[in-house]
Write a protein that holds these residues in place. Sequence first.
Motif, short mmCIF file in Angstrom:
data_model
loop_
_atom_site.label_atom_id
_atom_site.label_comp_id
_atom_site.label_asym_id
_atom_site.label_seq_id
_atom_site.Cartn_x
_atom_site.Cartn_y
_atom_site.Cartn_z
N THR A 1 -3.44 -4.06 -2.06
CA THR A 1 -2.49 -4.52 -1.06
C THR A 1 -1.91 -5.89 -1.42
O THR A 1 -0.96 -6.34 -0.78
CB THR A 1 -3.14 -4.58 0.33
OG1 THR A 1 -4.35 -5.35 0.24
CG2 THR A 1 -3.50 -3.18 0.83
N CYS A 2 -2.47 -6.55 -2.41
CA CYS A 2 -1.95 -7.87 -2.80
C CYS A 2 -1.65 -7.89 -4.29
O CYS A 2 -2.57 -7.78 -5.10
CB CYS A 2 -2.98 -8.97 -2.53
SG CYS A 2 -3.34 -9.23 -0.79
N SER A 3 -0.37 -8.04 -4.65
CA SER A 3 -0.01 -8.08 -6.06
C SER A 3 0.77 -9.33 -6.44
O SER A 3 0.70 -9.80 -7.55
CB SER A 3 0.86 -6.87 -6.44
OG SER A 3 0.09 -5.71 -6.37
N THR A 4 1.54 -9.89 -5.48
CA THR A 4 2.37 -11.05 -5.82
C THR A 4 1.57 -12.33 -5.67
O THR A 4 0.57 -12.38 -4.95
CB THR A 4 3.60 -11.14 -4.90
OG1 THR A 4 3.13 -11.44 -3.57
CG2 THR A 4 4.39 -9.86 -4.89
N ALA A 5 2.05 -13.38 -6.33
CA ALA A 5 1.38 -14.69 -6.28
C ALA A 5 1.20 -15.14 -4.83
O ALA A 5 0.13 -15.63 -4.45
CB ALA A 5 2.16 -15.71 -7.07
N PRO B 1 -8.07 9.78 0.35
CA PRO B 1 -6.64 9.78 0.62
C PRO B 1 -6.20 8.39 1.10
O PRO B 1 -7.03 7.58 1.46
CB PRO B 1 -6.49 10.82 1.74
CG PRO B 1 -7.74 11.61 1.73
CD PRO B 1 -8.81 10.69 1.26
N ALA B 2 -4.92 8.15 1.13
CA ALA B 2 -4.39 6.83 1.46
C ALA B 2 -4.95 6.32 2.78
O ALA B 2 -5.01 7.06 3.76
CB ALA B 2 -2.86 6.89 1.53
N ALA B 3 -5.36 5.05 2.78
CA ALA B 3 -6.01 4.48 3.96
C ALA B 3 -5.05 3.74 4.87
O ALA B 3 -5.42 3.33 5.96
CB ALA B 3 -7.12 3.53 3.51
N SER B 4 -3.81 3.54 4.41
CA SER B 4 -2.83 2.78 5.19
C SER B 4 -1.45 3.16 4.68
O SER B 4 -1.33 3.78 3.62
CB SER B 4 -3.05 1.28 4.97
OG SER B 4 -2.84 0.98 3.59
N ARG C 1 2.38 4.38 0.37
CA ARG C 1 3.61 4.07 -0.38
C ARG C 1 3.31 3.85 -1.85
O ARG C 1 4.10 4.20 -2.72
CB ARG C 1 4.26 2.80 0.18
CG ARG C 1 5.01 2.99 1.48
CD ARG C 1 5.33 1.58 2.02
NE ARG C 1 6.15 1.63 3.21
CZ ARG C 1 7.49 1.60 3.20
NH1 ARG C 1 8.14 1.55 2.06
NH2 ARG C 1 8.15 1.62 4.33
N ASN C 2 2.18 3.23 -2.13
CA ASN C 2 1.77 2.98 -3.51
C ASN C 2 1.61 4.31 -4.25
O ASN C 2 2.13 4.48 -5.36
CB ASN C 2 0.46 2.19 -3.53
CG ASN C 2 -0.02 1.89 -4.93
OD1 ASN C 2 0.76 1.53 -5.81
ND2 ASN C 2 -1.31 2.04 -5.15
N HIS C 3 0.92 5.25 -3.64
CA HIS C 3 0.73 6.57 -4.26
C HIS C 3 2.08 7.27 -4.45
O HIS C 3 2.34 7.89 -5.48
CB HIS C 3 -0.17 7.46 -3.39
CG HIS C 3 -1.59 6.99 -3.34
ND1 HIS C 3 -2.43 7.30 -2.31
CD2 HIS C 3 -2.33 6.25 -4.20
CE1 HIS C 3 -3.62 6.77 -2.53
NE2 HIS C 3 -3.58 6.14 -3.67
N LEU D 1 -15.75 -0.27 -3.79
CA LEU D 1 -15.04 -1.54 -3.87
C LEU D 1 -14.59 -2.05 -2.51
O LEU D 1 -13.77 -2.95 -2.42
CB LEU D 1 -13.83 -1.43 -4.81
CG LEU D 1 -12.69 -0.52 -4.37
CD1 LEU D 1 -11.37 -1.05 -4.91
CD2 LEU D 1 -12.89 0.89 -4.87
N GLY D 2 -15.15 -1.48 -1.44
CA GLY D 2 -14.86 -2.00 -0.10
C GLY D 2 -13.46 -1.72 0.39
O GLY D 2 -12.98 -2.38 1.32
N ALA D 3 -12.79 -0.73 -0.22
CA ALA D 3 -11.42 -0.44 0.20
C ALA D 3 -11.41 0.33 1.52
O ALA D 3 -10.62 0.05 2.42
CB ALA D 3 -10.71 0.36 -0.88
N HIS D 4 -12.26 1.33 1.63
CA HIS D 4 -12.35 2.14 2.86
C HIS D 4 -13.54 3.07 2.74
O HIS D 4 -14.28 3.02 1.76
CB HIS D 4 -11.05 2.92 3.11
CG HIS D 4 -10.77 4.03 2.11
ND1 HIS D 4 -10.02 5.14 2.41
CD2 HIS D 4 -11.14 4.20 0.83
CE1 HIS D 4 -9.95 5.93 1.37
NE2 HIS D 4 -10.61 5.39 0.39
N GLN D 5 -13.77 3.91 3.76
CA GLN D 5 -14.78 4.97 3.70
C GLN D 5 -16.21 4.48 3.52
O GLN D 5 -16.98 5.11 2.80
CB GLN D 5 -14.47 5.95 2.55
CG GLN D 5 -13.18 6.71 2.74
CD GLN D 5 -12.95 7.71 1.62
OE1 GLN D 5 -13.55 7.64 0.56
NE2 GLN D 5 -12.08 8.66 1.88
N GLY D 6 -16.55 3.41 4.22
CA GLY D 6 -17.95 2.96 4.12
C GLY D 6 -18.09 1.47 3.95
O GLY D 6 -19.04 1.00 3.33
N VAL D 7 -17.15 0.73 4.55
CA VAL D 7 -17.23 -0.73 4.52
C VAL D 7 -18.43 -1.14 5.39
O VAL D 7 -18.79 -0.44 6.34
CB VAL D 7 -15.91 -1.34 5.03
CG1 VAL D 7 -15.95 -2.85 5.06
CG2 VAL D 7 -14.74 -0.86 4.17
#
Lengths: 165, 471
Positions: free
Chosen positions: A23-27, B116-119, B124-126, B415-421
């Motif tokens: 979610t964070c890519s820019t400086a 699957p996408a969490a937000s 949008r990234n996918h 990595l703490g992104a989702h699904q078990g934080v």
Amino acid sequence: MKVWQYGDNVNTDQLFPGKYTYTCSTAEEIKPHLLEDLDPHFAKEVQPGDIILAGKNFGCGSSREQPVLGLKAVGLQAVVAVSFARIFYRSAINQGLLLVEAPEAVKAYQPGQTVQLDVLAGTITLGRQTFHFPQLPPQILAIRQAGGLLPYTLAKLSKAQSNKP
Amino acid sequence: MVLVLLSDYEKAEVRRRLPKGTGGAGPIVRLRTEHKPGGENQHKETRMGKTCAEKILAYKSGHDTVEPGQIVTVKPDYLLMHDNAAAIFAKIREPLEQFGIVRPDLPVIVLDHVIPAASEKTARNHQQIRRLVEKYQLPHFFEMGTGICHQVMVEQGLARPGRLIVGSDSHTCTYGALGAFATGIDRTEAAALLLGGEMWLKVPASIKVNLQGQFPVAVGAKDFILQLIGDISADGANYAAVEFHGRVDQLTMDQRLTIANMGVEMGAKVALFPVDQVTRDYLVGHNATTSNELPACQEYWADPDAVYQQELNYNLAQLVPVVAQPHSVDAVVPVTQVQGVRIDQCLLGTCTNGRLSDLATAAAILKGRHIDPHVRLLVLPASRAIFQAALQQGIVATLCQAGAIWLPPGCGPCLGAHQGVLAPGERCLSTANRNFKGRMGCKEAEIFLASPATVAASALHGCITDPRKEV
């Protein structure tokens, strides 16, 4: 110029939490989260020209790039450490962030001492003591001198393209 | 030059590439070029033996021989990316218009980290990644649900002996289990490779690890690699190539993958296993992706008189179940020292221990029993194929009945992104490869690392448990 001193094995999760990786890519997105889980003062108080002084294996862990991008963006002068993890080391070369491997300097450092870096000469001076650090091999120095890996690569490709008949 | 009979998987590969109807009488042979000092003359041994890494890098950089510390230029066979692919392409948007991608089949993109996408942001990234795959006609794209990238690379036959593979993920070293020179890089390096296809590498020194003996009951590959990392510390193999010798033949491919996966946690550049019948048998079964540009396989191993910076000896029979305590992978202690520590969440899965044998180990312990009511047991198979096999073998039902929560084949909670934080004060016992502070999304939580057997036994009791008590 402030010296931010940390210990051994400062990892990339401490430098920039993994949960923000996608979610964070820019400086601007990265800067507020720098060293969030290690030192909550850093992001708020770091100034251009500051130095990080650390122990061994600095930058170990994930290959995420945000730590290097962020540290470059806040104008950090250099990270001076006993040793660096390899992906982080490459990452710094790629972005033109100065890393100095100087175990004796780190050991000798007293809080409050002034730190002066002379990159061309390859020296780091603490108070009255001067230590030498190894220079990069020429092929890699060329990348840093070009401003980082992407400028270096683009220059090469442009040259190759203009050399074509 | 040496004439060599092809192994079974190579014969299968050759047959696939031959036009239909080609007969197959007699043995198929290939020429194996040996990179010995002195070039063609094999009888002249004027220089010392070489390590596996030195041989692979010599071949890939076009030198007869290379020395540790030497900088070489190589063209990787594959570049792995995952959910970070869009960010990588975004760095070179304009240069891509000018120069294009150096080779459309260089990149391998696997959606696995936040699936699957969490937000909306991750969705949008996918979406952007799929658009890029379409725009550049990239043949090696694996949609979410296929598996964790490192498992997909080996299952789909992309990671093969002798290949040089880099990935924008630190656990790319996993494919050393198959004798590939594989290592992690960052996003900028990946972007530069998409344009130019080549990179510098420093030839590493090598560390030799000799294995003898057999694992005792309830002790496995994860215990071994945690013990090794605990012994030499998190930077003990910094910049080095770690080679595994001795009774490697008794290790399954799953076990080798677990071990190689954690090479980066001791600072290693690569973690290499020899190519033997176990490797070849595995490759026969995992040949899905063919490539006509790359050789099927090139087997390299160290010479008997190769020179190492360090040699270590392990008797697997003397190992015990171990746990890496928070917040460092090398803070390793025998499980007996931490048994009874209460835990809130157990995680079985990830690129380290999400394979069928790992799930089967847990199922054997949990069969007919139920986990402690105060523990959540999250199970993430490393791929759809593994999940399907687990379904067929009743493992899914067994773990489900024991109270496990099945998650998709991805990286999710690791990595703490989702699904078990985790929440502040909580403890997680995990089969993952990293337990840094804040790793699972909360810096006031604690992560302990262990083997699948230890995690399953501990889920039963709600506290860290010696798995030898449950088998």
